[in-house]
Design a protein around this motif. Structure first.
Motif, short mmCIF file in Angstrom:
data_model
loop_
_atom_site.label_atom_id
_atom_site.label_comp_id
_atom_site.label_asym_id
_atom_site.label_seq_id
_atom_site.Cartn_x
_atom_site.Cartn_y
_atom_site.Cartn_z
N VAL A 1 -3.46 3.95 -1.76
CA VAL A 1 -4.58 4.36 -0.81
C VAL A 1 -4.65 5.70 -0.55
N GLY A 2 -3.97 6.56 -0.98
CA GLY A 2 -4.28 8.00 -0.76
C GLY A 2 -3.30 8.70 -1.38
N VAL B 1 -0.36 16.96 -11.65
CA VAL B 1 0.16 15.94 -12.96
C VAL B 1 1.11 14.92 -12.49
N VAL B 2 2.13 15.39 -11.49
CA VAL B 2 3.00 14.41 -11.06
C VAL B 2 2.47 13.32 -10.31
N ARG B 3 1.50 13.91 -9.27
CA ARG B 3 0.64 12.60 -8.62
C ARG B 3 0.10 11.64 -9.51
N ARG B 4 -0.88 12.31 -10.53
CA ARG B 4 -1.57 11.51 -11.30
C ARG B 4 -0.56 10.28 -12.21
N LEU C 1 1.30 4.90 -12.79
CA LEU C 1 2.44 4.05 -12.92
C LEU C 1 2.14 2.87 -11.84
N LEU C 2 1.94 3.14 -10.76
CA LEU C 2 1.74 2.33 -9.40
C LEU C 2 0.62 1.33 -9.61
N SER C 3 -0.61 1.89 -10.08
CA SER C 3 -1.77 1.46 -9.96
C SER C 3 -2.08 0.20 -10.95
N VAL C 4 -1.16 -0.06 -11.99
CA VAL C 4 -1.39 -1.00 -12.76
C VAL C 4 -0.59 -2.18 -12.71
N THR D 1 0.98 -1.10 0.09
CA THR D 1 0.03 0.04 0.34
C THR D 1 0.88 1.32 -0.01
N VAL D 2 0.59 2.23 -0.84
CA VAL D 2 1.66 3.35 -0.98
C VAL D 2 0.51 4.60 -1.16
N PHE D 3 1.12 5.62 -0.41
CA PHE D 3 0.37 7.04 -0.28
C PHE D 3 1.46 8.03 -0.84
N LEU D 4 0.89 8.73 -1.88
CA LEU D 4 1.54 9.97 -2.59
C LEU D 4 1.23 11.27 -2.15
N LEU D 5 2.66 11.85 -1.96
CA LEU D 5 2.59 13.25 -1.65
C LEU D 5 3.36 14.30 -2.58
#
Length: 224
Positions: free
Chosen positions: A40-41, A22-25, A30-33, A13-17
């Motif tokens: 997770v957030g 655009v970078v977050r998306r 990249l990670l979700s596939v 599980t990963v959280f992105l800050l």
């Protein structure tokens, strides 16, 4: 006991800050596939991340170093003071020795540039989740050397090794404030302040806060 939200078993599980949507998306997609990773957030500010990361309790927090309202390094320090089971991977556009130094001191597991290839970032997330350190041994050795030099060196050199937040806390120690009082002043948990104090004492080559208080008093006297 560390609790997790209900999620697919076996997934990292990963959280992105990151303050850039655009970078977050891009990182999110990249990670979700990947079959073994679940995002997770996410958040765009340090303040938002400090609320959402403890709530989602990810295995890995991917943190942008430079944020409009603070630093990913400070977020790393705060989060790991609450739950050291959360691994932090610093992601930045800049090869900054100071930020790397601070990231190591904050307990980050890795530090990578945004120029990294997608496959390399995926491997970095997996390695950090597995408990591996991605911090370059040479860079880590340089940090330890700076700490040793700080213990030998003069006041100015030692002060230069402190982060802005550590400088604030050092000044408040000089005013005789307790960790709890400092936490209330800076809106941080008392345990987080304790970690900051331990870090700044180490950088200053000291063992007790009374030494730090005397050091501040001496600096103020020299300015008069």
């Amino acid at each position: 006991m560390r609790l997790h939200f209900v999620r697919e078993q076996g997934k990292i599980t990963v959280f992105l800050l990151d303050d850039h949507e655009v970078v977050r998306r891009g990182v999110h997609e990249l990670l979700s596939v990947e079959d073994d990773i679940e995002v997770v957030g996410e958040a765009g500010t340090a303040a938002d991340a400090l609320v959402r990361i403890p709530a989602t309790r990810p295995d890995v927090a991917v943190l942008d170093v430079r944020l409009p309202d603070g630093s990913g390094v400070e977020v790393c320090r705060e989060i790991r003071s609450q739950d050291d089971g959360i691994k932090c991977l610093m992601l930045t556009s800049y090869a900054d020795d100071e930020a790397l130094f601070d990231a190591i001191m904050a307990g980050a597991s890795g530090y990578v540039l945004k120029a990294i290839r997608g496959t390399e970032l995926l491997n970095a997330v997996r390695d950090v989740a597995a408990g591996k350190s991605l911090l370059d041994p040479v860079a880590t050795a340089q940090v330890l050397e700076r700490l040793r030099e700080g213990k030998k060196g003069g006041g100015d050199e030692r002060l230069a090794s402190l982060t802005e937040q550590e400088r604030k806390i050092l000044d408040l120690i000089g005013e005789g404030m307790t960790n709890r009082a400092i936490g209330e002043r800076l809106h941080l948990a008392e345990k987080t302040i304790k970690n900051y104090v331990s870090s700044l004492l180490s950088k200053l080559g000291m063992e007790r806060r009374s030494q730090a208080a005397a050091y501040v008093a001496r600096l103020q006297a020299e300015k008069r």
